[in-house]
Design a protein around this motif. Structure first.
Motif, PDB file in Angstrom:
ATOM      1  N   ASP A 209      -0.856  15.584 -10.018  1.00  0.00           N
ATOM      2  CA  ASP A 209      -1.448  15.319 -11.334  1.00  0.00           C
ATOM      3  C   ASP A 209      -1.350  13.820 -11.588  1.00  0.00           C
ATOM      4  O   ASP A 209      -0.530  13.351 -12.360  1.00  0.00           O
ATOM      5  CB  ASP A 209      -0.714  16.116 -12.413  1.00  0.00           C
TER       6      ASP A 209
ATOM      7  N   SER B 130      -3.603  20.038 -13.081  1.00  0.00           N
ATOM      8  CA  SER B 130      -3.523  19.585 -11.696  1.00  0.00           C
ATOM      9  C   SER B 130      -4.839  18.957 -11.249  1.00  0.00           C
ATOM     10  O   SER B 130      -5.921  19.347 -11.690  1.00  0.00           O
ATOM     11  CB  SER B 130      -3.162  20.752 -10.765  1.00  0.00           C
ATOM     12  N   ASP B 131      -4.728  17.981 -10.361  1.00  0.00           N
ATOM     13  CA  ASP B 131      -5.918  17.303  -9.856  1.00  0.00           C
ATOM     14  C   ASP B 131      -6.858  18.283  -9.163  1.00  0.00           C
ATOM     15  O   ASP B 131      -8.086  18.162  -9.271  1.00  0.00           O
ATOM     16  CB  ASP B 131      -5.511  16.196  -8.874  1.00  0.00           C
TER      17      ASP B 131
END
Length: 204
Positions: free
Chosen positions: A139, A146-147
């Motif tokens: 992140d 979260s990415d």
């Protein structure tokens, strides 16, 4: 294991330096087999990024575009050749991530193609450089999401795009048909009224 596309592989010299001299890689395309320092960055890529087979950290980004130099080299052979915004397919997946995931700028990859952590392989490339390095907990903007989830949300699956286009076409055809029927009904009514008026005028 990352296998370079032909364009990137041709830009690299497939040699390994393990401290005891150079030796050819087992396979030219599979440059990940030559990694003297075990950092997952192929020696041939490290040489382009830092000048030695063990000098790259993986964090270098010479053009400041958000794509690490070594990832750009893996994609297309130099440290400045990839773009974070170029998306030939128009589905939200950058070309450079697609190249490292499935070999070209137009090959098919989407959110269903995940690694063991549930992260799309292309998203893992964007997050950390390879198709299986992301854990799903990254992140980088610290926003609590979260990415991998944020990246996956950007994708427009090709099946959905095709279905949307098909539904739009059907809708337009239906609307056109209804419009033609309505126009025909109005014209028929006007014609009958016109004929009645003519007959009435003739009788007078």
């Amino acid at each position: 294991m990352v296998v370079l596309p032909a364009t990137a592989a041709s830009a690299l010299t497939a040699t390994s330096n393990d401290g005891q001299g150079s030796a050819p890689c087992p396979a030219r395309q599979d440059v990940t087999s030559c990694d003297a320092d075990g950092d997952t960055i192929p020696d041939t890529v490290e040489r382009i990024v830092s000048g030695t087979a063990t000098g790259a950290t993986g964090r270098e980004d010479s053009d400041g575009d958000g794509i690490p130099d070594w990832t750009e080299v893996m994609t297309c052979g130099t440290i400045r050749c990839a773009s974070p915004t170029t998306d030939t397919a128009g589905d939200g997946i950058p070309d450079y991530a697609r190249i490292l995931t499935c070999g070209s700028t137009t090959c098919y990859t989407d959110n269903s193609d995940t690694n063991a952590n549930g992260v799309p392989r292309w998203a893992s490339v964007v997050i950390c450089g390879t198709t299986a390095c992301a854990t799903g907990h990254e992140d980088y903007d610290a926003d609590g999401v979260s990415d991998a989830v944020q990246l996956a949300a950007c994708v427009k699956p090709r099946a959905d795009l095709a279905a949307t286009g098909q539904q739009l076409a059907i809708g337009l055809l239906v609307a056109l048909s209804i419009g033609l029927v309505a126009a025909g009904t109005v014209l028929a009514r006007k014609r009958s009224l016109f004929q009645a008026a003519l007959q009435s005028g003739a009788a007078a």
